[in-house]
Write a protein that holds these residues in place. Sequence first.
Motif, PDB file in Angstrom:
ATOM      1  N   VAL A  64      -9.757  58.165 110.226  1.00  0.00           N
ATOM      2  CA  VAL A  64      -9.973  57.343 111.419  1.00  0.00           C
ATOM      3  C   VAL A  64     -11.411  56.853 111.450  1.00  0.00           C
ATOM      4  O   VAL A  64     -12.354  57.619 111.219  1.00  0.00           O
ATOM      5  CB  VAL A  64      -9.676  58.147 112.708  1.00  0.00           C
ATOM      6  CG1 VAL A  64      -9.874  57.270 113.940  1.00  0.00           C
ATOM      7  CG2 VAL A  64      -8.268  58.720 112.673  1.00  0.00           C
TER       8      VAL A  64
ATOM      9  N   LEU B 124      -7.697  62.625 116.551  1.00  0.00           N
ATOM     10  CA  LEU B 124      -6.784  61.778 115.789  1.00  0.00           C
ATOM     11  C   LEU B 124      -6.818  62.150 114.311  1.00  0.00           C
ATOM     12  O   LEU B 124      -5.785  62.205 113.640  1.00  0.00           O
ATOM     13  CB  LEU B 124      -7.173  60.297 115.941  1.00  0.00           C
ATOM     14  CG  LEU B 124      -6.853  59.594 117.254  1.00  0.00           C
ATOM     15  CD1 LEU B 124      -7.300  58.139 117.180  1.00  0.00           C
ATOM     16  CD2 LEU B 124      -5.369  59.672 117.584  1.00  0.00           C
ATOM     17  N   ALA B 125      -8.026  62.381 113.796  1.00  0.00           N
ATOM     18  CA  ALA B 125      -8.190  62.674 112.378  1.00  0.00           C
ATOM     19  C   ALA B 125      -7.619  64.038 112.002  1.00  0.00           C
ATOM     20  O   ALA B 125      -7.016  64.203 110.936  1.00  0.00           O
ATOM     21  CB  ALA B 125      -9.661  62.593 111.994  1.00  0.00           C
TER      22      ALA B 125
ATOM     23  N   ILE C 152      -7.089  53.161 111.082  1.00  0.00           N
ATOM     24  CA  ILE C 152      -6.395  54.449 110.985  1.00  0.00           C
ATOM     25  C   ILE C 152      -5.498  54.445 109.742  1.00  0.00           C
ATOM     26  O   ILE C 152      -4.681  53.538 109.567  1.00  0.00           O
ATOM     27  CB  ILE C 152      -5.541  54.725 112.239  1.00  0.00           C
ATOM     28  CG1 ILE C 152      -6.422  54.707 113.502  1.00  0.00           C
ATOM     29  CG2 ILE C 152      -4.800  56.051 112.114  1.00  0.00           C
ATOM     30  CD1 ILE C 152      -5.638  54.866 114.793  1.00  0.00           C
TER      31      ILE C 152
ATOM     32  N   LEU D  81     -11.651  60.758 118.557  1.00  0.00           N
ATOM     33  CA  LEU D  81     -11.437  60.279 117.188  1.00  0.00           C
ATOM     34  C   LEU D  81     -11.248  61.450 116.235  1.00  0.00           C
ATOM     35  O   LEU D  81     -10.429  61.383 115.306  1.00  0.00           O
ATOM     36  CB  LEU D  81     -12.611  59.404 116.745  1.00  0.00           C
ATOM     37  CG  LEU D  81     -12.823  58.105 117.535  1.00  0.00           C
ATOM     38  CD1 LEU D  81     -14.027  57.349 116.996  1.00  0.00           C
ATOM     39  CD2 LEU D  81     -11.571  57.238 117.502  1.00  0.00           C
TER      40      LEU D  81
ATOM     41  N   ALA E  45      -5.369  62.504 109.436  1.00  0.00           N
ATOM     42  CA  ALA E  45      -5.474  61.069 109.206  1.00  0.00           C
ATOM     43  C   ALA E  45      -6.939  60.715 108.968  1.00  0.00           C
ATOM     44  O   ALA E  45      -7.840  61.509 109.234  1.00  0.00           O
ATOM     45  CB  ALA E  45      -4.932  60.300 110.409  1.00  0.00           C
TER      46      ALA E  45
ATOM     47  N   VAL F 137       1.462  55.547 115.195  1.00  0.00           N
ATOM     48  CA  VAL F 137       0.083  55.197 115.538  1.00  0.00           C
ATOM     49  C   VAL F 137      -0.038  54.902 117.033  1.00  0.00           C
ATOM     50  O   VAL F 137      -1.007  55.322 117.685  1.00  0.00           O
ATOM     51  CB  VAL F 137      -0.397  54.004 114.690  1.00  0.00           C
ATOM     52  CG1 VAL F 137      -1.763  53.509 115.175  1.00  0.00           C
ATOM     53  CG2 VAL F 137      -0.478  54.392 113.219  1.00  0.00           C
TER      54      VAL F 137
ATOM     55  N   CYS G  87      -2.435  57.114 119.674  1.00  0.00           N
ATOM     56  CA  CYS G  87      -3.476  56.537 120.527  1.00  0.00           C
ATOM     57  C   CYS G  87      -3.191  56.792 122.009  1.00  0.00           C
ATOM     58  O   CYS G  87      -4.117  57.059 122.796  1.00  0.00           O
ATOM     59  CB  CYS G  87      -3.615  55.044 120.249  1.00  0.00           C
ATOM     60  SG  CYS G  87      -4.256  54.682 118.583  1.00  0.00           S
TER      61      CYS G  87
ATOM     62  N   THR H  66      -2.448  51.893 106.173  1.00  0.00           N
ATOM     63  CA  THR H  66      -3.678  51.690 106.944  1.00  0.00           C
ATOM     64  C   THR H  66      -3.473  50.600 107.983  1.00  0.00           C
ATOM     65  O   THR H  66      -2.908  49.545 107.686  1.00  0.00           O
ATOM     66  CB  THR H  66      -4.847  51.317 106.023  1.00  0.00           C
ATOM     67  OG1 THR H  66      -5.050  52.372 105.066  1.00  0.00           O
ATOM     68  CG2 THR H  66      -6.132  51.128 106.816  1.00  0.00           C
TER      69      THR H  66
END
Length: 241
Positions: free
Chosen positions: A167, A151-152, A181, A148, A165, A191, A195, A134
Amino acid sequence: MEERLQKFMARCGVASRRHCEQLIADGQVKVNGRVVTEPGTRIRPGKDVVVVNGRLLRQPKKKVYYMLYKPRGYLSAVADPAGRKLVTDLLPDVKQRIYPVGRLDYDSEGLLLLTNDGALTRALTHPSSKVSKTYRVRVQGIPSWRSLEQLAQGIELADGLTAPATVGLIDVLNGNALLEITIHEGRNRQVRRMCEAIGHPVLRLKRIRFGPLNLGKMKAGEFRELKNHEIRALLAAARLL
């Protein structure tokens, strides 16, 4: 004191206990010159001679486990031809030769595990381990909820689609977002690349958790030995118990 053969092999860094049991059953292990095929065979470490696929196993040295708050500007390595500062420089009184488990980028900070336990290092860094990590990440700008979600769900990078992931948007300061994250992979600069892929480069990155370990209130440059229950939790996370 006697010890089960597969446990001794695992302590020597051969493989996990389960894999060691398979090596024994496959006839790849000799004790005092005799092939042993029965897992659970008891040996006397330091007295009995154990050979695995031609490799002589030696009684392992005492295993040590340290948690370090790695500051920015240190390399997660034990040597550097360019002469940059190393994380091991922060533990000058540790007598054993220890190695970082995985990496934190030179410009990143936070929780870093260092140990001389080779079996644990291999297990935790293997892609199949899926041990969670994390990070608190300050990014440029404020990502949309759609970003977001991307990203997840997974981001397409040069080396393939990332795994799902967790987030969360934690805070916004001076127009820049603070994200938390959690990933289960260990790709290089993952990471940061995730981003960048959504158009919000990382300004600052700190790892706050690694599996069962939590950075807590440690300060940059501080380190401590792991407690017994933390070591057991790590071994369990690595499927070595």
